[in-house]
Design an enzyme around this catalytic site. Sequence first.
Site, mmCIF file in Angstrom:
data_model
loop_
_atom_site.group_PDB
_atom_site.id
_atom_site.type_symbol
_atom_site.label_atom_id
_atom_site.label_comp_id
_atom_site.label_asym_id
_atom_site.label_seq_id
_atom_site.Cartn_x
_atom_site.Cartn_y
_atom_site.Cartn_z
ATOM 1 N N HIS A 64 33.814 -1.173 68.875
ATOM 2 C CA HIS A 64 34.855 -0.886 67.875
ATOM 3 C C HIS A 64 34.622 0.486 67.232
ATOM 4 C CE1 HIS A 64 35.709 -5.236 68.127
ATOM 5 N NE2 HIS A 64 34.394 -5.356 68.091
ATOM 6 N N SER A 94 38.144 28.522 69.053
ATOM 7 C CA SER A 94 39.331 28.517 68.206
ATOM 8 C C SER A 94 39.646 29.953 67.812
ATOM 9 C CB SER A 94 39.090 27.674 66.949
ATOM 10 O OG SER A 94 40.102 27.904 65.979
#
EC number: 4.3.2.2
Length: 455
Positions: free
Chosen positions: A130, A260
């Site tokens: 999870h 970036s």
Amino acid sequence: MELIADWRWLQRGSLERTPPSQSLGLPITDEQIQEMEANLDNVDFKMAAEEEKKLRHDVMAHVHTFAHCCPKASGIIHLGATSCYVGDNTDLIVLRDGFNLLLPKLARVISRLANFAEKYADLPTLGFTHYQPAQLTTVGKRCCLWIQDLCMDLQNLERARDDLRFRGVKGTTGTQASFLQLFEGNHEKVEELDRLVTAMAGFKRAYIVTGQTYSRKVDIEVLSVLASLGASIHKICTDIRLLANLKEIEEPFERDQIGSSAMPYKRNPMRSERCCSLARHLVTLVLNPLQTASVQWFERTLDDSANRRVCLAEAFLTADIILSTLQNISEGLVVYPKVIERRIQQELPFMATENIIMAMVKAGGNRQDCHEKIRVLSQQAAAVVKQEGGDNDLIARIRADPYFSPIQGHLESLLDPTSFTGRALQQVARFLKEEVHPMLTPYQSKMGVKIELAL
């Protein structure tokens, strides 16, 4: 050409062998065969384009163009055939050859990941269920989960390739009526022609029954295994992207690479992101043949044609580039053991509590008393982590509590991360030895190729 098999015969340069249609008695001369052979690569694409604009039929445009180059053979070109006799048989050859191009690439990815799994088979890492911290596993064992999916894909691609049959010599609606007429009712010669054409195309079997086309469910089978491969690669590259966020594992990052345009510190996992993007596209392509197969009318309708020319080629091209990209990633994965260790130490104290309880009981303690002591200390340590942003100090609290003095000398061994990974190391070794390496044996001659990406 009289048959696609005769073109294949010419391409193989089998001058000493008679084309099947000629060998079975059709009135085809050596001069006609030699003329076609001499013009096999003499394709006037400009003329073909003009013919297609006029005729609105791609196959007949090329029949006319080829006939223009081969006036002596013009009377037998496409004799007894239909467009799907040329197109569908060619598609099946291309699908088979496409699988043969993809399979070694997939095998190389598996091989590179197998090397990675073996190298890090015993390096403990925090497992997640999870996406919440769970029991420990190892970096190599997690990689084996990726490999297992890819091994299933390798088997599925091999099966899909081997299940392909040739359409063969079937005629306009699949009844072989035109060929039966050519051979004057001789069923044995029609069967033999079908067998010879199939064998010359490199297939062991042909479909016994077809309509004008081979069943479009074949395309579903082909794209289903490619879509499944896309799902596997998406899962693998998603895991790598998540691990990159945790700074535990990263894909290759070149010295001058820019992550970036705005944030110079960033190291974006752009190759894994590209794989995920293209894998999603690959997964969706299977919807096309599913819809096509469902709406085919009787022996065939032409709304199966234009879309197949796009989706079949796109599926193989997409699978090809994501396998190349994933191979490049798997050849340069970077692991940061210190970061992994630090994350383990943040969670391990809680995981070790059961082992501590068992050790205290062996030392003469009461299980229920020990459980309550650890429960209280665990809540205090959790408050430090969650409310104060501090490190997990549960072990320090246990060391400071006189109640746990009987096991103080054993705490280090109780907290050894390798004691929490179960049989991960042994599972990796067995899996690679018994399943992975034997599966890669047929591809050993193709393992040396290294992928350099210019993207």
